[in-house]
Scaffold this active site. Structure first.
Site, PDB file in Angstrom:
ATOM      1  N   ARG A   1     -23.921 -27.128   6.618  1.00 49.46           N
ATOM      2  CA  ARG A   1     -22.995 -26.121   6.117  1.00 49.46           C
ATOM      3  C   ARG A   1     -22.856 -26.270   4.617  1.00 49.46           C
ATOM      4  O   ARG A   1     -22.698 -27.368   4.098  1.00 49.46           O
ATOM      5  CB  ARG A   1     -21.631 -26.275   6.792  1.00 49.46           C
TER       6      ARG A   1
ATOM      7  N   LYS B   1     -11.331 -28.482  16.104  1.00 51.15           N
ATOM      8  CA  LYS B   1     -10.662 -27.313  16.679  1.00 51.15           C
ATOM      9  C   LYS B   1     -11.652 -26.219  17.052  1.00 51.15           C
ATOM     10  O   LYS B   1     -11.418 -25.493  18.012  1.00 51.15           O
ATOM     11  CB  LYS B   1      -9.545 -26.796  15.779  1.00 51.15           C
TER      12      LYS B   1
ATOM     13  N   ARG C   1     -21.047 -34.342   9.490  1.00 54.13           N
ATOM     14  CA  ARG C   1     -21.432 -32.964   9.813  1.00 54.13           C
ATOM     15  C   ARG C   1     -22.322 -32.371   8.725  1.00 54.13           C
ATOM     16  O   ARG C   1     -23.186 -31.549   9.001  1.00 54.13           O
ATOM     17  CB  ARG C   1     -20.171 -32.106   9.979  1.00 54.13           C
TER      18      ARG C   1
ATOM     19  N   ARG D   1     -11.388 -29.066   0.529  1.00 52.57           N
ATOM     20  CA  ARG D   1     -10.918 -28.359   1.731  1.00 52.57           C
ATOM     21  C   ARG D   1      -9.725 -29.076   2.357  1.00 52.57           C
ATOM     22  O   ARG D   1      -8.799 -28.443   2.848  1.00 52.57           O
ATOM     23  CB  ARG D   1     -12.063 -28.221   2.749  1.00 52.57           C
TER      24      ARG D   1
ATOM     25  N   ARG E   1      -4.204 -19.293   8.019  1.00 49.08           N
ATOM     26  CA  ARG E   1      -4.357 -20.504   7.225  1.00 49.08           C
ATOM     27  C   ARG E   1      -3.314 -20.587   6.117  1.00 49.08           C
ATOM     28  O   ARG E   1      -3.294 -21.565   5.365  1.00 49.08           O
ATOM     29  CB  ARG E   1      -5.746 -20.513   6.586  1.00 49.08           C
TER      30      ARG E   1
HETATM   31  P1  AMP Z   1     -13.883 -22.776   8.901  1.00 54.45           P
HETATM   32  O1  AMP Z   1     -15.200 -22.535   9.540  1.00 54.45           O
HETATM   33  O2  AMP Z   1     -12.719 -22.292   9.714  1.00 54.45           O
HETATM   34  O3  AMP Z   1     -13.704 -24.222   8.478  1.00 54.45           O
HETATM   35  O4  AMP Z   1     -13.852 -21.900   7.557  1.00 54.45           O
HETATM   36  C1  AMP Z   1     -14.778 -22.100   6.514  1.00 54.45           C
HETATM   37  C2  AMP Z   1     -14.252 -21.507   5.214  1.00 54.45           C
HETATM   38  O5  AMP Z   1     -14.043 -20.098   5.379  1.00 54.45           O
HETATM   39  C3  AMP Z   1     -12.918 -22.040   4.752  1.00 54.45           C
HETATM   40  O6  AMP Z   1     -13.027 -23.254   4.041  1.00 54.45           O
HETATM   41  C4  AMP Z   1     -12.412 -20.884   3.885  1.00 54.45           C
HETATM   42  O7  AMP Z   1     -13.051 -20.873   2.626  1.00 54.45           O
HETATM   43  C5  AMP Z   1     -12.893 -19.679   4.658  1.00 54.45           C
HETATM   44  N1  AMP Z   1     -11.875 -19.206   5.633  1.00 54.45           N
HETATM   45  C6  AMP Z   1     -11.965 -19.192   6.996  1.00 54.45           C
HETATM   46  N2  AMP Z   1     -10.857 -18.687   7.552  1.00 54.45           N
HETATM   47  C7  AMP Z   1     -10.023 -18.376   6.523  1.00 54.45           C
HETATM   48  C8  AMP Z   1      -8.719 -17.827   6.435  1.00 54.45           C
HETATM   49  N3  AMP Z   1      -8.002 -17.517   7.534  1.00 54.45           N
HETATM   50  N4  AMP Z   1      -8.194 -17.650   5.196  1.00 54.45           N
HETATM   51  C9  AMP Z   1      -8.879 -17.948   4.078  1.00 54.45           C
HETATM   52  N5  AMP Z   1     -10.103 -18.477   4.085  1.00 54.45           N
HETATM   53  C10 AMP Z   1     -10.696 -18.693   5.295  1.00 54.45           C
END
Ligand code: AMP
Length: 195
Positions: A133, A13, A127, A144, A88
């Site tokens: 990461r 995404k 990844r 996750r 989320r």
């Molecule tokens: P992402 O890059 O979107 O996969 O986000 C990486 C991490 O950031 C996630 O696993 C969460 O720990 C945190 N995170 C990102 N967006 C949110 C959100 N809207 N609510 C809570 N945690 C978030």
């Protein structure tokens, strides 16, 4: 155009959200990237988010809602956005509705990129080697995905009931998925789902 991207971690995404934002000429607002930047900069938010992100859990709703509320007041978001990674949780989705309604705006469409679980695990494991990461270790990947199913997946129904959901098959090459997504968005507003 106000677009929300749903989809499990590893669904692609982030890539599709960036491409769509370029096409629509609106900002791509990726909360995961904002948090990673905050961690690198050592801001108070970064300090609170770091360990939570590394564990695979979600950063608390109040912090995320404050972050997005502030980001959406920036002039570049005045005419639309692609949201990648927010909301989320259902509480975040309700907060987003309130923030937008307060400005006489609303979410126009929600895209769900659907990818089978086994493919997600393979992609996320790959990844880990490529992007370094901190949250891509095997244990964190599984956590996750679990958190996604518990807290984020209910948003599919939340937005389906509001008649906003477009489901897009996330298996294929990046250009294939971009084309599929373009076709889905061109179809216009989806019919309101049966509650
Ligand atoms: P992402 O890059 O979107 O996969 O986000 C990486 C991490 O950031 C996630 O696993 C969460 O720990 C945190 N995170 C990102 N967006 C949110 C959100 N809207 N609510 C809570 N945690 C978030």
């Amino acid at each position: 155009m106000h677009v929300v991207f749903l989809g499990p971690p590893g669904s692609g995404k982030g890539t599709q959200a960036k491409l769509l934002a370029e096409r629509l000429q609106v900002p791509d607002i990726a909360t995961g990237e904002m948090l990673r930047a905050a961690v690198l900069e050592g801001t108070p938010l970064g300090g609170k988010a770091k360990a939570v992100m590394e564990s695979g859990d979600l950063v608390p709703d109040d912090l995320m809602i404050a972050l997005i509320r502030e980001r959406l007041t920036a002039p570049d978001a005045a005419d639309g956005f692609v949201l990648d990674g927010f909301p989320r949780t259902v509480d975040q989705a309700v907060a987003l509705e309130r923030i937008l309604n307060g400005n006489e705006k609303s979410v126009d469409v929600v895209v769900n990129l659907a990818v089978p679980e086994a493919t997600l695990i393979d992609r996320l494991a790959g990844r880990a080697g490529l992007e370094h990461r901190a949250d891509d270790g095997r244990h964190t990947v599984l956590e996750r995905l679990k958190v996604y199913h518990e807290k984020t997946e209910p948003l599919i129904d939340f937005y389906r009931k509001r008649g906003l959901l477009k489901e897009v098959d996330g298996i294929g090459t990046v250009p294939e998925i971009t084309e599929r997504l373009g076709n889905a968005l061109a179809e216009g507003r989806p019919a309101r789902g049966v509650a």
